[in-house]
Design a protein around this motif. Sequence first.
Motif, PDB file in Angstrom:
ATOM      1  N   GLN A 189     -30.540  23.470   7.017  1.00 14.98           N
ATOM      2  CA  GLN A 189     -31.243  24.300   7.998  1.00 14.98           C
ATOM      3  C   GLN A 189     -31.952  25.467   7.326  1.00 14.98           C
ATOM      4  O   GLN A 189     -33.071  25.829   7.701  1.00 14.98           O
ATOM      5  CB  GLN A 189     -30.249  24.812   9.035  1.00 14.98           C
ATOM      6  CG  GLN A 189     -29.677  23.744   9.942  1.00 14.98           C
ATOM      7  CD  GLN A 189     -28.515  24.250  10.791  1.00 14.98           C
ATOM      8  OE1 GLN A 189     -27.896  25.274  10.471  1.00 14.98           O
ATOM      9  NE2 GLN A 189     -28.210  23.541  11.862  1.00 14.98           N
ATOM     10  N   TYR A 214     -27.175  31.861   4.901  1.00 16.18           N
ATOM     11  CA  TYR A 214     -25.817  31.329   4.811  1.00 16.18           C
ATOM     12  C   TYR A 214     -24.850  32.198   5.609  1.00 16.18           C
ATOM     13  O   TYR A 214     -24.011  31.702   6.365  1.00 16.18           O
ATOM     14  CB  TYR A 214     -25.356  31.278   3.359  1.00 16.18           C
ATOM     15  CG  TYR A 214     -25.951  30.159   2.537  1.00 16.18           C
ATOM     16  CD1 TYR A 214     -26.773  29.190   3.102  1.00 16.18           C
ATOM     17  CD2 TYR A 214     -25.689  30.062   1.175  1.00 16.18           C
ATOM     18  CE1 TYR A 214     -27.314  28.181   2.346  1.00 16.18           C
ATOM     19  CE2 TYR A 214     -26.221  29.045   0.402  1.00 16.18           C
ATOM     20  CZ  TYR A 214     -27.036  28.111   0.994  1.00 16.18           C
ATOM     21  OH  TYR A 214     -27.575  27.107   0.248  1.00 16.18           O
ATOM     22  N   THR A 225     -26.702  26.085   7.822  1.00 21.49           N
ATOM     23  CA  THR A 225     -26.325  25.149   6.768  1.00 21.49           C
ATOM     24  C   THR A 225     -27.409  25.171   5.682  1.00 21.49           C
ATOM     25  O   THR A 225     -28.530  25.657   5.923  1.00 21.49           O
ATOM     26  CB  THR A 225     -26.194  23.731   7.321  1.00 21.49           C
ATOM     27  OG1 THR A 225     -27.499  23.280   7.756  1.00 21.49           O
ATOM     28  CG2 THR A 225     -25.231  23.684   8.494  1.00 21.49           C
ATOM     29  N   ARG A 238     -31.792  17.818   1.232  1.00 29.19           N
ATOM     30  CA  ARG A 238     -30.780  17.229   2.111  1.00 29.19           C
ATOM     31  C   ARG A 238     -31.418  16.775   3.420  1.00 29.19           C
ATOM     32  O   ARG A 238     -32.330  17.412   3.937  1.00 29.19           O
ATOM     33  CB  ARG A 238     -29.680  18.247   2.401  1.00 29.19           C
ATOM     34  CG  ARG A 238     -28.978  18.742   1.143  1.00 29.19           C
ATOM     35  CD  ARG A 238     -27.803  19.626   1.464  1.00 29.19           C
ATOM     36  NE  ARG A 238     -27.244  20.224   0.260  1.00 29.19           N
ATOM     37  CZ  ARG A 238     -26.109  20.908   0.241  1.00 29.19           C
ATOM     38  NH1 ARG A 238     -25.422  21.100   1.352  1.00 29.19           N
ATOM     39  NH2 ARG A 238     -25.671  21.421  -0.894  1.00 29.19           N
ATOM     40  N   ARG A 297     -26.620  13.786   2.154  1.00 30.04           N
ATOM     41  CA  ARG A 297     -25.973  15.079   2.337  1.00 30.04           C
ATOM     42  C   ARG A 297     -25.947  15.926   1.069  1.00 30.04           C
ATOM     43  O   ARG A 297     -25.744  17.126   1.143  1.00 30.04           O
ATOM     44  CB  ARG A 297     -24.534  14.865   2.835  1.00 30.04           C
ATOM     45  CG  ARG A 297     -24.457  14.234   4.222  1.00 30.04           C
ATOM     46  CD  ARG A 297     -23.037  14.180   4.730  1.00 30.04           C
ATOM     47  NE  ARG A 297     -22.969  13.652   6.084  1.00 30.04           N
ATOM     48  CZ  ARG A 297     -21.839  13.544   6.775  1.00 30.04           C
ATOM     49  NH1 ARG A 297     -20.680  13.903   6.215  1.00 30.04           N
ATOM     50  NH2 ARG A 297     -21.858  13.059   8.003  1.00 30.04           N
TER      51      ARG A 297
END
Length: 360
Positions: free
Chosen positions: A293, A285, A290, A204, A209
Amino acid sequence: MTQVVLQILFAFALTAVLLLVLRRPALKAGLVDRPCGRKRHGRVVPLIGGVCILLGFVAASLPADFGLRDYQGLFAGMAVLLIVGVVDDLIDIDAWIKFGAQVVAALLMTVWSGLVVEDLGQLLGPHVALELGALAVPFTVFCVVGLINAVNMFDGVDGLAAGTVAAALGWLVLAGAVNGGASWLVLAGLFLASVCAFLIFNMRNPWRRKAACFLGDSGSMMLGFALAWFAVEAAQGDHALLPPVAIAWILALPVLDTLTLMGRRILRGRHPFHPDREHLHHIFYRAGFTPGQTVTVLVLASLALGSIGVVGTWLGVPEWVLAALFVPVAAAHLLAQARAWRFARLMRRQLRWARSRLRG
């Protein structure tokens, strides 16, 4: 040198083209990953990463100016795992069949090709080599199968498994380039190029996305086997580039995560390969990271761990010192997994503090 650069570019370009071309046939054939309880990507995604990486890698390897006979075991092992993995992605075969394929691939590497871990280096002190002798083949088979499963189990977020493998291959290729290299270095560079092409479609980023394709079991098992092959090439033989302890640092993140998870599952009376939501990326998480990240942090962490082994070796740090430094890292990982909720809360606070400072 020019030919090698052209081969690398060809491996990258061909893999990227195949990922575009084979997407629709994969959807029609049902070679897709469908969202379910643990898979929340929200749509069907083609499982063509492994197929495209292997085809791009093999095609780019054919014009090599050195004989590929010594690497028949590499290509054969990758093909075995890919075929069995594709069948598993299509009809979900028994885990023991996949395990058998992994053992076959490891035997192709050790018994057929003769590539084995003969010693573990000077872990106990200078001039004290830990030679394996008759245990070399079974130990290598155990390590290869273990790494295949480690990469496979680490494949839980878009770009994580392939990104971690790319980080490890990057260190191996860099070490080979600095030390003069060998024929396996060219193949490792070609394979790295194919993996990087896949990451463009899988990881991503601000322009993508969602992943356009996945590795599937076929791809993750194949990546684990290829990484094991190049790691052993780099650390064994008369022209070894790195000591085994440096390889341990390079492979630390997926291996430690897998060993910790399997140990916890066994202690709880569960099957060691039973899926759950207790992987390292799940902790991130819970902390509020995200998926993008999380992958970025873990791949950077893998690069940093690899740097300790590789740069430490270049600086002349004794192998036993690198091994001793590895112990607290493994202990910290084990503690973080054992106290996953507390560790997640701590990271959540730190993440909120960092975001508030950035806004301020």
